[in-house]
Design a protein around this motif. Structure first.
Motif, PDB file in Angstrom:
ATOM      1  N   SER A   1       0.901  -1.123  -0.004  1.00 33.35           N
ATOM      2  CA  SER A   1      -0.025  -0.081  -0.008  1.00 33.35           C
ATOM      3  C   SER A   1       0.803   1.396  -0.015  1.00 33.35           C
ATOM      4  O   SER A   1       0.462   2.127  -0.624  1.00 33.35           O
ATOM      5  CB  SER A   1      -0.980   0.121   1.345  1.00 33.35           C
ATOM      6  OG  SER A   1      -2.063  -1.254   1.385  1.00 33.35           O
ATOM      7  N   ALA A   2       1.930   1.078   0.445  1.00 32.67           N
ATOM      8  CA  ALA A   2       3.013   2.533   0.502  1.00 32.67           C
ATOM      9  C   ALA A   2       3.575   2.659  -0.810  1.00 32.67           C
ATOM     10  O   ALA A   2       4.029   3.824  -1.215  1.00 32.67           O
ATOM     11  CB  ALA A   2       4.116   1.979   1.658  1.00 32.67           C
ATOM     12  N   VAL A   3       3.494   1.343  -1.614  1.00 31.39           N
ATOM     13  CA  VAL A   3       4.069   1.771  -3.020  1.00 31.39           C
ATOM     14  C   VAL A   3       3.086   2.765  -3.681  1.00 31.39           C
ATOM     15  O   VAL A   3       3.913   3.586  -4.421  1.00 31.39           O
ATOM     16  CB  VAL A   3       3.934   0.296  -3.596  1.00 31.39           C
ATOM     17  CG1 VAL A   3       4.310   0.431  -5.372  1.00 31.39           C
ATOM     18  CG2 VAL A   3       5.177  -0.531  -2.930  1.00 31.39           C
ATOM     19  N   ILE A   4       1.900   2.653  -3.657  1.00 35.81           N
ATOM     20  CA  ILE A   4       1.034   3.927  -3.971  1.00 35.81           C
ATOM     21  C   ILE A   4       1.295   5.081  -3.544  1.00 35.81           C
ATOM     22  O   ILE A   4       1.244   5.937  -4.591  1.00 35.81           O
ATOM     23  CB  ILE A   4      -0.587   3.414  -3.616  1.00 35.81           C
ATOM     24  CG1 ILE A   4      -0.937   1.913  -4.044  1.00 35.81           C
ATOM     25  CG2 ILE A   4      -1.531   4.518  -4.241  1.00 35.81           C
ATOM     26  CD1 ILE A   4      -2.218   1.830  -3.575  1.00 35.81           C
ATOM     27  N   LEU A   5       1.706   5.133  -2.419  1.00 38.62           N
ATOM     28  CA  LEU A   5       2.236   6.672  -1.925  1.00 38.62           C
ATOM     29  C   LEU A   5       3.529   7.105  -2.634  1.00 38.62           C
ATOM     30  O   LEU A   5       3.732   8.394  -2.947  1.00 38.62           O
ATOM     31  CB  LEU A   5       2.262   6.729  -0.360  1.00 38.62           C
ATOM     32  CG  LEU A   5       1.031   6.177   0.665  1.00 38.62           C
ATOM     33  CD1 LEU A   5       1.298   6.163   1.907  1.00 38.62           C
ATOM     34  CD2 LEU A   5      -0.114   7.329   0.279  1.00 38.62           C
TER      35      LEU A   5
ATOM     36  N   PHE B   1       6.382  10.451  -6.494  1.00 38.69           N
ATOM     37  CA  PHE B   1       6.959  10.657  -7.831  1.00 38.69           C
ATOM     38  C   PHE B   1       6.428  11.313  -8.685  1.00 38.69           C
ATOM     39  O   PHE B   1       7.028  12.245  -9.331  1.00 38.69           O
ATOM     40  CB  PHE B   1       7.309   9.111  -8.386  1.00 38.69           C
ATOM     41  CG  PHE B   1       7.767   9.437  -9.865  1.00 38.69           C
ATOM     42  CD1 PHE B   1       9.249   9.588  -9.947  1.00 38.69           C
ATOM     43  CD2 PHE B   1       7.174   9.010 -10.911  1.00 38.69           C
ATOM     44  CE1 PHE B   1       9.844   9.346 -11.039  1.00 38.69           C
ATOM     45  CE2 PHE B   1       7.770   8.932 -12.184  1.00 38.69           C
ATOM     46  CZ  PHE B   1       9.391   9.139 -12.215  1.00 38.69           C
ATOM     47  N   PHE B   2       5.270  11.369  -9.146  1.00 33.02           N
ATOM     48  CA  PHE B   2       4.235  12.116  -9.943  1.00 33.02           C
ATOM     49  C   PHE B   2       4.300  13.563  -9.595  1.00 33.02           C
ATOM     50  O   PHE B   2       4.171  14.398 -10.281  1.00 33.02           O
ATOM     51  CB  PHE B   2       3.015  11.560 -10.371  1.00 33.02           C
ATOM     52  CG  PHE B   2       2.774  10.446 -11.566  1.00 33.02           C
ATOM     53  CD1 PHE B   2       2.754  10.778 -12.726  1.00 33.02           C
ATOM     54  CD2 PHE B   2       3.104   9.161 -11.141  1.00 33.02           C
ATOM     55  CE1 PHE B   2       2.716   9.770 -13.664  1.00 33.02           C
ATOM     56  CE2 PHE B   2       3.296   8.086 -12.014  1.00 33.02           C
ATOM     57  CZ  PHE B   2       2.930   8.594 -13.416  1.00 33.02           C
ATOM     58  N   GLY B   3       4.321  13.634  -8.169  1.00 32.96           N
ATOM     59  CA  GLY B   3       4.153  15.037  -7.572  1.00 32.96           C
ATOM     60  C   GLY B   3       5.516  15.745  -7.707  1.00 32.96           C
ATOM     61  O   GLY B   3       5.812  16.810  -6.881  1.00 32.96           O
ATOM     62  N   GLY B   4       6.720  15.246  -7.851  1.00 31.10           N
ATOM     63  CA  GLY B   4       8.046  15.532  -7.832  1.00 31.10           C
ATOM     64  C   GLY B   4       8.514  15.763  -6.354  1.00 31.10           C
ATOM     65  O   GLY B   4       9.543  16.446  -6.272  1.00 31.10           O
ATOM     66  N   ARG B   5       7.913  14.918  -5.559  1.00 35.19           N
ATOM     67  CA  ARG B   5       8.423  14.808  -4.203  1.00 35.19           C
ATOM     68  C   ARG B   5       8.956  13.413  -3.763  1.00 35.19           C
ATOM     69  O   ARG B   5       9.022  12.342  -4.667  1.00 35.19           O
ATOM     70  CB  ARG B   5       7.216  14.930  -3.242  1.00 35.19           C
ATOM     71  CG  ARG B   5       6.416  16.147  -3.463  1.00 35.19           C
ATOM     72  CD  ARG B   5       5.192  16.424  -2.603  1.00 35.19           C
ATOM     73  NE  ARG B   5       4.137  15.508  -3.031  1.00 35.19           N
ATOM     74  CZ  ARG B   5       3.883  14.466  -2.588  1.00 35.19           C
ATOM     75  NH1 ARG B   5       4.540  13.774  -1.303  1.00 35.19           N
ATOM     76  NH2 ARG B   5       2.761  13.769  -2.944  1.00 35.19           N
ATOM     77  N   LYS B   6       9.990  13.391  -2.746  1.00 36.15           N
ATOM     78  CA  LYS B   6      10.547  12.209  -2.471  1.00 36.15           C
ATOM     79  C   LYS B   6       9.616  11.198  -1.869  1.00 36.15           C
ATOM     80  O   LYS B   6       9.727   9.997  -2.026  1.00 36.15           O
ATOM     81  CB  LYS B   6      11.557  12.398  -1.463  1.00 36.15           C
ATOM     82  CG  LYS B   6      12.369  11.324  -0.817  1.00 36.15           C
ATOM     83  CD  LYS B   6      13.356  11.725   0.226  1.00 36.15           C
ATOM     84  CE  LYS B   6      14.353  10.401   0.600  1.00 36.15           C
ATOM     85  NZ  LYS B   6      15.251  10.756   1.571  1.00 36.15           N
ATOM     86  N   GLY B   7       8.542  11.700  -1.256  1.00 38.41           N
ATOM     87  CA  GLY B   7       7.629  10.894  -0.513  1.00 38.41           C
ATOM     88  C   GLY B   7       7.876  10.178   0.770  1.00 38.41           C
ATOM     89  O   GLY B   7       8.981  10.399   1.186  1.00 38.41           O
ATOM     90  N   SER B   8       6.986   9.531   1.458  1.00 39.46           N
ATOM     91  CA  SER B   8       7.278   8.900   2.553  1.00 39.46           C
ATOM     92  C   SER B   8       8.312   7.399   2.277  1.00 39.46           C
ATOM     93  O   SER B   8       8.022   7.167   1.100  1.00 39.46           O
ATOM     94  CB  SER B   8       6.026   8.615   3.442  1.00 39.46           C
ATOM     95  OG  SER B   8       5.020   9.662   3.538  1.00 39.46           O
ATOM     96  N   PRO B   9       8.910   7.049   3.437  1.00 36.47           N
ATOM     97  CA  PRO B   9       9.422   5.763   3.145  1.00 36.47           C
ATOM     98  C   PRO B   9       8.364   4.724   2.956  1.00 36.47           C
ATOM     99  O   PRO B   9       7.261   4.871   3.278  1.00 36.47           O
ATOM    100  CB  PRO B   9      10.145   5.681   4.429  1.00 36.47           C
ATOM    101  CG  PRO B   9       9.355   6.618   5.577  1.00 36.47           C
ATOM    102  CD  PRO B   9       8.880   7.693   4.499  1.00 36.47           C
ATOM    103  N   LEU B  10       8.706   3.557   2.366  1.00 35.13           N
ATOM    104  CA  LEU B  10       8.089   2.533   2.108  1.00 35.13           C
ATOM    105  C   LEU B  10       7.626   1.921   3.341  1.00 35.13           C
ATOM    106  O   LEU B  10       6.684   0.939   3.411  1.00 35.13           O
ATOM    107  CB  LEU B  10       8.801   1.425   1.198  1.00 35.13           C
ATOM    108  CG  LEU B  10       9.040   1.810  -0.093  1.00 35.13           C
ATOM    109  CD1 LEU B  10       9.764   1.015  -0.907  1.00 35.13           C
ATOM    110  CD2 LEU B  10       7.776   2.041  -1.087  1.00 35.13           C
TER     111      LEU B  10
END
Length: 306
Positions: free
Chosen positions: A19-23, A28-37
């Motif tokens: 589920s964290a893969v979706i985040l 990625f599409f938002g140009g952010r690093k994002g939360s850890p998996l």
């Protein structure tokens, strides 16, 4: 049996990770690093360490809802063939039991939302009760198609071993409609974009999230874990259909299964990144598309069988 139990436990452990893969894809599409998996594991640990807060207007049903929804999702995974391996439990007609078990979890989630006497949660509960009705019609239409080929109402008869490839060989290209229908059901049942936006915080536009606003602590952790397992269940079905091949070595089968499963979660993330949530009056039309595709696949197949 031991291998099936280990795969069931592995599915429960890995459901938050996928589920964290979706985040990650959305980041990625938002140009952010994002939360850890591992963010979902951190969230669950944080919730289970906290205490739950209950309103004076709620009854025992409010406490019962999260536990029943989690138990239903975990039990459903016991009937799920993972990586082509037979499930823990399997009997002819178990698919009907699975559908009603998922409905039981949804029912108690709705009851818990209604128990708060909140108009917002009641609104979300009404939507949660309405949209899955169309999904159930689609599921039964797909079951008719699968029953034509296998003569069984058994999940293992569809998705274990080389059975998925047998479905493709028997149905041919109309099975593409079934794959799309299952993906639409996945998005609807798990309240994903374009049916619902799990990241929104506006009560008037929420479906699932508005139903759990009053839950906190371990209760909210149960709901989140149940959602991860439910998403894993539907994603596994789609992954089994898009990669129906059975390789010679069990390790290769396992590896390719998780690659196909990862592809499904990435597809969900891409969908949520490039599409906006539909208006509520357009959601039923979108969900009805799954029924139309399943219906056409069944009719075309019946004509081909004749």
């Amino acid at each position: 049996m031991t291998k099936s139990i280990l795969l069931w436990a592995l599915a429960i452990l890995l459901a938050p990770f996928f589920s964290a893969v979706i985040l990650k894809v959305k980041a990625f599409f938002g140009g952010r690093k994002g939360s850890p998996l591992l963010i979902n594991y951190y969230t669950l640990i944080k919730l289970f360490k906290k205490g739950s807060v209950y309103s004076t207007s709620t009854t025992f049903l409010f406490k019962l809802g999260p536990m029943v929804s989690l138990c239903a999702a975990i039990t459903v995974l016991m009937f799920l063939p993972i990586a082509g391996q037979p499930p823990i439990f399997s009997f002819n007609g178990d698919i009907i039991f699975i559908l009603y078990l998922l409905g039981l979890g949804r029912f108690f989630t709705i009851v818990a939302a209604m128990d708060t006497a909140s108009p917002f949660e009641g609104m979300g509960a009404a939507r949660e009760a309405y949209f899955p009705i169309i999904c159930e019609a689609t599921m039964f239409m797909i079951l008719i198609l699968f029953y034509i080929f296998t003569g069984k109402l058994q999940l293992a008869a569809y998705f274990s071993g080389g059975h998925p490839l047998g479905l493709w060989q028997a149905a041919g290209s109309p099975l593409l409609f079934v794959v799309i229908s299952f993906f639409i059901i996945l998005l609807t049942e798990n309240s994903r974009v374009p049916v619902d936006d799990p990241a929104t915080h506006l009560e008037l536009t929420m479906i699932h999230e508005v139903m759990v606003l009053d839950h906190s602590g371990p209760d909210l952790g149960f709901i989140e874990m149940g959602s991860f397992c439910k998403l894993f269940f539907y994603s596994t079905i789609v992954a089994s259909l898009i990669f129906p091949f059975e390789l010679r070595h069990p390790a290769l089968n396992m590896g390719m299964f998780f690659v196909a499963l990862l592809f499904v979660y990435v597809a969900i993330g891409v969908m949520e990144s490039v599409m906006a949530r539909y208006r509520m009056d357009r959601v039923p039309k979108f969900v009805l598309t799954s029924f139309a595709l399943a219906f056409f696949a069944t009719i075309i197949t019946l004509e081909f069988v004749k």
